[in-house]
Enzyme design. Structure first.
Site, PDB file in Angstrom:
ATOM      1  N   SER A  62       0.750  -1.211  -0.093  1.00  0.00           N
ATOM      2  CA  SER A  62       0.187  -0.182  -0.102  1.00  0.00           C
ATOM      3  C   SER A  62       0.856   0.740   0.454  1.00  0.00           C
ATOM      4  CB  SER A  62      -0.771  -0.390   1.727  1.00  0.00           C
ATOM      5  OG  SER A  62      -2.201  -0.894   0.931  1.00  0.00           O
ATOM      6  N   LYS A  65       0.524   4.235  -2.955  1.00  0.00           N
ATOM      7  CA  LYS A  65      -0.514   4.428  -2.440  1.00  0.00           C
ATOM      8  C   LYS A  65      -0.060   6.849  -2.150  1.00  0.00           C
ATOM      9  CE  LYS A  65      -4.705   2.501  -0.219  1.00  0.00           C
ATOM     10  NZ  LYS A  65      -3.915   0.806  -0.247  1.00  0.00           N
ATOM     11  N   SER A 122      -5.835   4.150   4.237  1.00  0.00           N
ATOM     12  CA  SER A 122      -5.646   2.789   3.483  1.00  0.00           C
ATOM     13  C   SER A 122      -6.656   3.019   1.934  1.00  0.00           C
ATOM     14  CB  SER A 122      -4.298   2.021   3.876  1.00  0.00           C
ATOM     15  OG  SER A 122      -3.705   2.033   2.492  1.00  0.00           O
ATOM     16  N   LYS A 228       2.470   6.026   5.303  1.00  0.00           N
ATOM     17  CA  LYS A 228       2.039   5.674   5.444  1.00  0.00           C
ATOM     18  C   LYS A 228       2.948   3.835   5.464  1.00  0.00           C
ATOM     19  CE  LYS A 228      -1.281   4.006   2.536  1.00  0.00           C
ATOM     20  NZ  LYS A 228      -1.328   3.205   3.671  1.00  0.00           N
TER      21      LYS A 228
END
Length: 384
Positions: A62, A65, A122, A228
């Site tokens: 992820s 992203k 997320s 993140k």
């Protein structure tokens, strides 16, 4: 370098037999043990502080992203979309698996809502919904992601989707992730979302999805204000983060950690090392006028004061004092001049090498000389 080693040993971050060479530390150190690769950099200068297999191409889950959010922020900045715009959710977007906020197909959500759900929890469905709204399809959006990565010099990165869900031919590296995340932080809106810990996501049909920030460092490390996470069985536990202390902001990335706790602990270790051993030394203050004065033609006065457009720092190790100098270059300017107007440049040198160039701006207004001023200037030069 012995001083740095002793600091690390005292903190329990490395074995006392470890050695250092310049900015690079032995990749076998305990600081990021259990991680496949890692990278730590200064945000302002981009200088590397620590690296471990930083160019190894690995899945990042992820964390892709980071680039999804970058393109969304670009679209907002350019006016292509606004935070108040609404996005109609497609069947494709609502059907995304993995982490999500359970968007309802055919319903409209604000851009602001969708961005927040990506940063905080997320949300894969929000990523696809925004990608379709901005580029027409996720495929077109991914092409733009790869183009942006190339523009940033991220040559060991390839995106295949905007969510990070497992897909062949998708990879990045610790250095590229840090560079991309550092670029994302240039959008001030990011920090409006990154520090949200717990919040309810309210759907148009009044359903509520509770969002909890995946960045656990927000609670564990007070200097951290953004990050993140990423996880798949293939990628392991990944994390990119930022922390700020005084005038220094650090950017970190760890890939392929063996446990979730280890990705956070390794990041804290790197931040602690960076803040303990490096500093941003203030060279020029945007609020302090320089001693240099610039000449102006056609004005009520012949010269005016200037100051740097922004604060200027030199990134360096705490136990080193680099040789700093600067060169002020003026442009030919005519009155009138407005306070804050760009009137030249300031070249900053670190150990004889050009480090940064910033604008020099006027610290005052200079009005255009009138007939009376010109007559006085002429008559003042007459011999009596």
């Amino acid at each position: 370098m012995k001083k740095i080693i002793s600091l690390l040993c005292a903190a329990g971050l490395v074995g006392c037999s470890a050695a250092t060479t310049g900015f690079e530390l032995d990749s076998k150190q305990i600081m990021t043990a259990g991680c496949k690769s890692a990278y730590l950099m200064d945000s302002h200068s981009g200088e590397c502080i620590y690296k471990q297999n930083e160019l190894e191409r690995l899945p990042i889950a992820s964390m892709c992203k980071v680039m999804t959010l970058t393109l969304v922020m670009d679209a907002v900045d350019s006016g292509k979309i606004t935070l108040d715009d609404t996005v109609m959710v497609s069947d494709n977007a609502s059907g995304m698996g993995g982490s999500q906020v359970f968007l309802a197909s055919g319903c409209k959500y604000s851009v602001d809502q969708l961005i927040k759900s990506i940063v905080v929890c997320s949300a894969n469905d929000s990523c696809v919904a925004l990608s379709e709204a901005i580029a027409g399809s996720e495929e077109n959006f991914v092409d733009a992601m790869n183009k942006k990565a190339a523009e940033l010099g991220c040559n060991d990165t390839l995106f295949a989707n905007c969510t990070g869900l497992p897909k062949p031919t998708q990879y990045s590296c610790a250095k590229d992730v840090a560079v991309m995340f550092n670029n994302l932080l240039h959008y001030e809106n990011y920090f409006n979302y990154s520090k949200v810990w717990l919040e309810d996501f309210v759907h148009p049909d009044n359903r509520i999805t509770s969002m909890t920030n995946t960045n656990k460092l927000l609670k564990k490390y007070k200097l951290c204000d953004g990050g993140k996470t990423g996880f798949t069985n293939e990628a392991g536990f990944c994390f990119t983060a930022t922390a700020k202390k005084d005038n220094m902001r650090l950017i970190s990335a760890v890939l392929g950690a063996d446990t979730s706790d280890n990705r956070f602990d390794s990041t804290m270790n790197m931040f602690n090392y960076g803040f303990a051993n490096y500093k941003n030394k203030t060279i020029l203050d945007k609020d302090i006028v320089l001693t240099d004065e610039f000449s102006v033609s056609g004005g009520k006065k012949h010269s005016f004061a200037v100051y740097p457009e922004k604060d200027c720092y030199i990134f360096t190790q705490k136990d080193k004092e680099p040789e700093i100098s600067y060169n002020v270059i003026s442009l030919p300017v005519k009155a009138p001049i407005i306070k804050g107007q760009n009137v030249g440049t300031i070249e900053i040198y670190k150990d004889g090498v050009l480090y940064e160039t910033v604008n020099a701006v006027s610290a005052e207004d200079v009005k255009k000389a009138g007939f009376g001023d010109n007559f006085q200037n002429i008559s003042g030069n007459w011999a009596i």
